[in-house]
Design an enzyme around this catalytic site. Structure first.
Site, short mmCIF file in Angstrom:
data_model
loop_
_atom_site.label_atom_id
_atom_site.label_comp_id
_atom_site.label_asym_id
_atom_site.label_seq_id
_atom_site.Cartn_x
_atom_site.Cartn_y
_atom_site.Cartn_z
N LYS A 146 34.10 -31.29 4.48
CA LYS A 146 32.71 -30.80 4.38
C LYS A 146 32.63 -29.52 3.55
CE LYS A 146 31.81 -30.33 8.81
NZ LYS A 146 33.06 -30.80 9.45
N ARG B 298 25.80 -29.34 15.64
CA ARG B 298 26.96 -30.01 16.22
C ARG B 298 26.63 -30.62 17.58
NH1 ARG B 298 31.00 -26.77 13.24
NH2 ARG B 298 33.11 -27.43 13.67
N ARG C 145 39.34 -30.31 19.01
CA ARG C 145 38.17 -30.29 18.12
C ARG C 145 37.68 -31.71 17.84
NH1 ARG C 145 40.29 -27.00 13.23
NH2 ARG C 145 38.19 -27.21 12.41
N ARG D 7 46.65 -28.77 5.54
CA ARG D 7 45.85 -27.57 5.28
C ARG D 7 46.58 -26.32 5.77
NH1 ARG D 7 39.53 -28.11 6.66
NH2 ARG D 7 39.79 -27.04 8.62
N ARG E 251 44.16 -20.68 9.85
CA ARG E 251 43.17 -20.63 10.92
C ARG E 251 43.83 -20.95 12.26
NH1 ARG E 251 37.87 -23.91 9.18
NH2 ARG E 251 37.89 -24.23 11.43
#
Ligand code: AMP
Length: 204
Positions: free
Chosen positions: A13, A88, A150, A127, A139
């Site tokens: 995204k 969300r 998540r 990532r 992160r």
């Protein structure tokens, strides 16, 4: 042009939102980025949400709704915006509709990046590895354990948002497993097919 970009964590995204930002000169409004800034600044709301974010849980609806309601009033969002990571939950989607209606505006389209969950787990590992190899901060929620939470949160709380927008005729789904450029092209094609009066009146 007022857009929502939906999709599970790791679907790309952020990458696609940045490309849409360049093409349409509208800001990317990422609640995740705004919350991380609040955490980094050590504001009261930042401290409140840090624990939830680190564990991959959603922060309370009223927190993100007020963050977005304030942000869409900034002058740079006057001609439109792309929402990345918001809404969300269905409650957030309803609140967004109300906030927009109160300003006499509405969404033009909701774009969803559809990606298989197994692929997402591989992506998130990649990532974290890339960030670490570049010496960039990784992160805290980009580790496989938190990522699973998540994904669960997405399935339970965010997936119904897709139906919310489908029922309103706003939803377009794009295969997020294609190469990045192909996804961008498909998103651009969807946006180009929107009724022209929206484009003309909203994009300068
Ligand atoms: P993101 O960068 O979009 O993956 O968001 C990182 C984290 O910020 C999420 O895992 C949540 O803890 C929090 N967050 C971001 N956006 C929202 C939202 N719209 N509602 C609730 N929590 C959010």
């Amino acid at each position: 042009m007022r857009l929502v970009l939906l999709g599970p964590p790791g679907a790309g995204k952020g990458t696609q939102a940045k490309r849409i930002v360049e093409s349409f000169s509208i800001p990317q409004l990422s609640t995740g980025d705004m919350l991380r800034e609040a955490v980094a600044e050590g504001t009261a709301s930042g401290l409140l949400v840090k624990h939830m974010m680190d564990h991959g849980e959603l922060v309370p609806d009223d927190v993100v709704i007020s963050v977005i309601a304030n942000r869409i009033d900034h002058p740079d969002a006057a001609n439109g915006f792309i929402l990345d990571g918001f809404p969300r939950t269905v409650a957030q989607a309803e609140a967004l509709d109300q906030e927009l209606a109160a300003r006499g505006i509405r969404l033009d389209a909701v774009l969803e990046l559809e990606v298989d969950e197994d692929v997402l787990l591989d992506r998130i590992k990649g990532r974290a590895t890339v960030a670490a190899s570049r010496g960039e901060p990784v992160r805290r929620d980009d580790n496989p354990e938190v990522f699973k939470t998540r994904l669960e949160v997405y399935r339970e709380q965010t997936a119904p948002v897709t139906e919310y927008y489908r029922a309103r005729g706003l939803l377009d789904i794009v295969d997020g497993l294609q190469p990045i450029d192909a996804v961008t092209e498909q998103l651009a094609a969807v946006l180009a097919a929107l009724p022209s009066h929206w484009i003309r009146s909203d994009v300068r």
